[in-house]
Design a protein around this motif. Structure first.
Motif, PDB file in Angstrom:
ATOM      1  N   ALA A   1      87.010  74.171  56.855  1.00 59.59           N
ATOM      2  CA  ALA A   1      87.518  72.887  57.345  1.00 59.59           C
ATOM      3  C   ALA A   1      87.686  71.878  56.209  1.00 59.59           C
ATOM      4  N   ASP A   2      88.598  70.935  56.424  1.00 54.58           N
ATOM      5  CA  ASP A   2      88.818  69.842  55.486  1.00 54.58           C
ATOM      6  C   ASP A   2      88.982  68.548  56.293  1.00 54.58           C
ATOM      7  N   PRO A   3      88.037  67.586  56.205  1.00 55.63           N
ATOM      8  CA  PRO A   3      86.849  67.602  55.341  1.00 55.63           C
ATOM      9  C   PRO A   3      85.875  68.709  55.740  1.00 55.63           C
ATOM     10  N   PRO A   4      84.973  69.057  54.814  1.00 51.12           N
ATOM     11  CA  PRO A   4      84.059  70.168  55.077  1.00 51.12           C
ATOM     12  C   PRO A   4      83.172  69.913  56.295  1.00 51.12           C
ATOM     13  N   GLU A   5      82.699  70.984  56.889  1.00 51.41           N
ATOM     14  CA  GLU A   5      81.706  70.863  57.952  1.00 51.41           C
ATOM     15  C   GLU A   5      80.480  70.129  57.409  1.00 51.41           C
ATOM     16  N   SER A   6      79.786  69.426  58.284  1.00 47.26           N
ATOM     17  CA  SER A   6      78.588  68.699  57.858  1.00 47.26           C
ATOM     18  C   SER A   6      77.367  69.309  58.531  1.00 47.26           C
ATOM     19  N   PRO A   7      76.385  69.751  57.754  1.00 49.55           N
ATOM     20  CA  PRO A   7      75.192  70.355  58.353  1.00 49.55           C
ATOM     21  C   PRO A   7      74.470  69.414  59.317  1.00 49.55           C
ATOM     22  N   ILE A   8      74.425  68.136  58.951  1.00 47.62           N
ATOM     23  CA  ILE A   8      73.815  67.105  59.789  1.00 47.62           C
ATOM     24  C   ILE A   8      74.634  65.834  59.582  1.00 47.62           C
ATOM     25  N   GLY A   9      74.553  64.913  60.519  1.00 43.03           N
ATOM     26  CA  GLY A   9      75.483  63.794  60.502  1.00 43.03           C
ATOM     27  C   GLY A   9      74.998  62.511  59.873  1.00 43.03           C
ATOM     28  N   TYR A  10      73.931  62.555  59.089  1.00 42.99           N
ATOM     29  CA  TYR A  10      73.457  61.336  58.423  1.00 42.99           C
ATOM     30  C   TYR A  10      72.989  61.682  57.010  1.00 42.99           C
ATOM     31  N   PRO A  11      72.922  60.698  56.105  1.00 44.92           N
ATOM     32  CA  PRO A  11      72.484  60.972  54.727  1.00 44.92           C
ATOM     33  C   PRO A  11      71.030  61.444  54.711  1.00 44.92           C
TER      34      PRO A  11
END
Length: 292
Positions: free
Chosen positions: A95-105
């Motif tokens: 995916a672009d943007p890349p998948e995010s493992p979790i949604g916060y910093p």
């Protein structure tokens, strides 16, 4: 008179001793590997009554555990608090943007591990985030709070340019790999945990599930459950589509082929584990043998 004074003195010392023990138990008394007696933890109906999205995991499940797992339960609540409605689920390797493992910093001891490209999450990202938040709590009062560059780099969840870190690459890549990632990362790679049998499982243990239909899931174990009809389930917390991202799930055991359970035992090795890449050995999981 002397005897009376002696009795009062003894009473005061007892009260002070109990107070000291209580403070020790609440502050540093759970800094040890979670023990178990080898018997199965079966949850009550009340334990699973709050539904999918809540931040009461420590309150509900800590009565079943001592030691490090209590901090993992607090870590779950910290992660869940960032997405009260689950936050959404998305997994897409290309995916672009890349998948995010979790949604916060996500940070460990102030070191940034993830700048999320999306507000969503997926299973191994959620279990890893709870692991990291648990470590933050465990190491809060540690004398050593400095994460070396090599270990920090191995724990990162994305490449320096923000791109996806590939499976099997360093700590996070092993955790995120297909198969039994928790075992690859915590036991085989960093030597921070140990494998346990399903009957030993306690809330806060890390579990990989291999489904009968194929594929797998990375979750944090909460307990075994049997409904009023005798049907058997496993309760866990993770990120999945049907909970709109992170949340609790209750799954019938009949859907599960095998599991791999790992318990955190040596969190202090986060400062010194060998970052040299080693091969992830393909090992069989455990069948869930729950006989009435």
């Amino acid at each position: 008179m002397t005897i009376r004074i002696l009795k009062i003195t003894v009473l005061i010392l007892l009260v002070l001793g109990l107070s000291f023990c209580s403070k020790k138990q609440t502050s540093g008394g759970n800094l040890f590997p979670t023990p178990d007696d080898g018997t199965r933890i079966i949850l009550s109906k009340e334990d699973v009554s709050l539904g999918t999205h809540h931040t009461q995991h420590f309150k509900i499940f800590s009565k079943y555990v001592q030691g490090y797992n209590r901090y993992i339960l607090k870590g779950i609540d910290k992660v869940q608090s960032t997405a009260p409605d689950g936050g959404g689920y998305f997994a897409g390797v290309t995916a672009d943007p890349p998948e995010s493992p979790i949604g916060y910093p996500l940070t460990l001891l102030g070191v940034k591990l993830l700048d999320p490209p999306r507000p969503t999450s997926y299973c191994s990202g959620s279990s890893y985030a709870a692991f990291i938040e648990g470590l933050n709590l465990i190491l809060e009062k540690s004398k050593n709070k400095h994460l070396k560059m090599a270990q920090a780099e191995a724990l990162r969840m994305q490449e320096p340019d923000g791109g996806r870190r590939e499976d099997h690459v360093k700590f996070w890549g092993k955790w995120n790999a297909d198969g039994y990632g928790n075992y690859f990362a915590l036991v085989n790679y960093a030597k921070m945990g140990k494998r346990i049998k399903p009957v030993q499982a306690r809330p806060g243990d890390f579990m990989n599930i291999s489904w009968k239909k194929g594929g797998g899931h990375s979750v944090i174990f909460l307990g075994w459950y049997k409904d009023e009809n005798g049907k058997k389930y496993v309760a866990y917390w993770s990120s999945q589509k049907r909970t709109n991202g992170i949340g609790d799930d209750l799954v019938p055991l009949e859907r599960i082929k095998e599991v791999m359970l790992v318990r955190l035992t040596q969190p202090e090795k986060i400062f010194s584990f060998d970052t040299t890449s080693i091969e992830d050995v393909d090992i069989p999981g455990d069948s869930i043998l729950w006989e009435d």
